[in-house]
Enzyme design. Structure first.
Site, short mmCIF file in Angstrom:
data_model
loop_
_atom_site.label_atom_id
_atom_site.label_comp_id
_atom_site.label_asym_id
_atom_site.label_seq_id
_atom_site.Cartn_x
_atom_site.Cartn_y
_atom_site.Cartn_z
N HIS A 1 0.80 -1.00 -0.09
CA HIS A 1 -0.09 -0.02 0.13
C HIS A 1 0.80 1.35 -0.02
CE1 HIS A 1 -3.17 -2.81 0.73
NE2 HIS A 1 -4.01 -1.80 0.82
N PRO A 2 0.32 2.11 -0.84
CA PRO A 2 1.31 3.56 -0.75
C PRO A 2 0.92 4.28 0.28
CG PRO A 2 -0.76 3.84 -2.16
CD PRO A 2 -0.77 2.16 -1.79
N SER B 1 -6.40 4.05 -5.88
CA SER B 1 -5.86 4.68 -4.58
C SER B 1 -6.08 6.45 -5.02
CB SER B 1 -4.67 4.18 -4.65
OG SER B 1 -3.88 5.04 -3.48
N GLU C 1 -9.55 7.37 -3.91
CA GLU C 1 -9.88 7.12 -2.88
C GLU C 1 -9.09 8.31 -1.86
OE1 GLU C 1 -10.20 2.44 -3.02
OE2 GLU C 1 -8.31 3.39 -2.34
N PHE D 1 1.00 2.57 7.40
CA PHE D 1 -0.24 2.70 8.05
C PHE D 1 -1.30 2.65 6.86
CE2 PHE D 1 -3.73 6.15 8.71
CZ PHE D 1 -4.28 5.49 9.82
C1 2AL Z 1 -4.93 3.59 1.13
C2 2AL Z 1 -5.11 3.55 -0.22
O1 2AL Z 1 -4.30 3.41 -1.25
N1 2AL Z 1 -6.42 3.37 -0.47
C3 2AL Z 1 -6.88 3.51 0.82
O2 2AL Z 1 -8.30 3.79 1.38
N2 2AL Z 1 -6.04 3.66 1.50
N3 2AL Z 1 -3.57 3.47 1.30
C4 2AL Z 1 -3.17 3.50 2.87
N4 2AL Z 1 -1.85 3.46 3.13
O3 2AL Z 1 -3.98 3.50 3.46
#
Ligand code: 2AL
Length: 174
Positions: free
Chosen positions: A67-68, A84, A87, A119
């Protein structure tokens, strides 16, 4: 698309459509295809969740590491996945005040330093204030608690992504 159509997809098409239900983990969609046919959207959601739950802890951490960061380098460089980006924009993370941006960057680094994975939170279920507050609170947790919490958030993200791809109402009689 309805669930009946999902059940007719080749694994190539299934992978192209559902490959990013779990961020940058197309192997999960490739594995879930084997559980066809799905009785409903809920059954498809359950197949993704069950696959994730069955992974060893190292696999769960691996998913989190795909995940970024929220409001991180990928957002700044324009290298986020389409999902992403939507979002993060929806939660207002592309429009942080400078104090918010520096808190987010500092806490994201602190979190990664402490746990060894980023996170993760379902951005579509939170706004930027709530995300910052939770990031700060979750930095205080134990690693096992955070790994489990992050994985529950991955499942929420995936559920919403699936709901954007497959219509709710059609139940397929198998
Ligand atoms: C993300 C993401 O890419 N989309 C999301 O809802 N949460 N990443 C993240 N680190 O929580």
């Amino acid at each position: 698309m309805d669930i009946g159509t999902v059940n007719t997809l080749s694994y190539e098409d299934f992978g192209n459509i559902f490959g990013n239900v779990v961020e940058k983990c197309p192997i999960i969609a490739a594995a879930v295809w084997s559980s066809r046919p799905f009785a409903s959207l809920s059954a498809l959601e359950a197949a993704f969740s069950e696959f994730i739950d069955a992974l060893p802890e190292s696999g769960k951490e691996g998913i989190l590491r795909c995940h970024p960061d929220l409001a991180g380098r990928d957002l700044q460089r324009g290298t986020l996945t389409k999902e992403s980006l939507e979002e993060q924009e929806g939660a207002g993370l592309d429009a942080l005040e400078s104090a918010e941006a520096s808190s987010m960057a500092r806490l994201n680094e602190q979190y990664k330093e402490r746990f060894g994975f980023p996170f993760v939170i379902c951005a579509r279920m939170n706004d930027k204030k709530n995300i910052l507050r939770q990031l700060s609170e979750r930095c205080q947790h134990e690693g096992t608690v955070e790994r489990a919490h992050g994985i529950e958030e991955v499942k929420k993200i995936g559920r919403l992504r699936l709901q954007g791809l497959v219509c709710h109402d059609t139940q397929n009689k198998l």
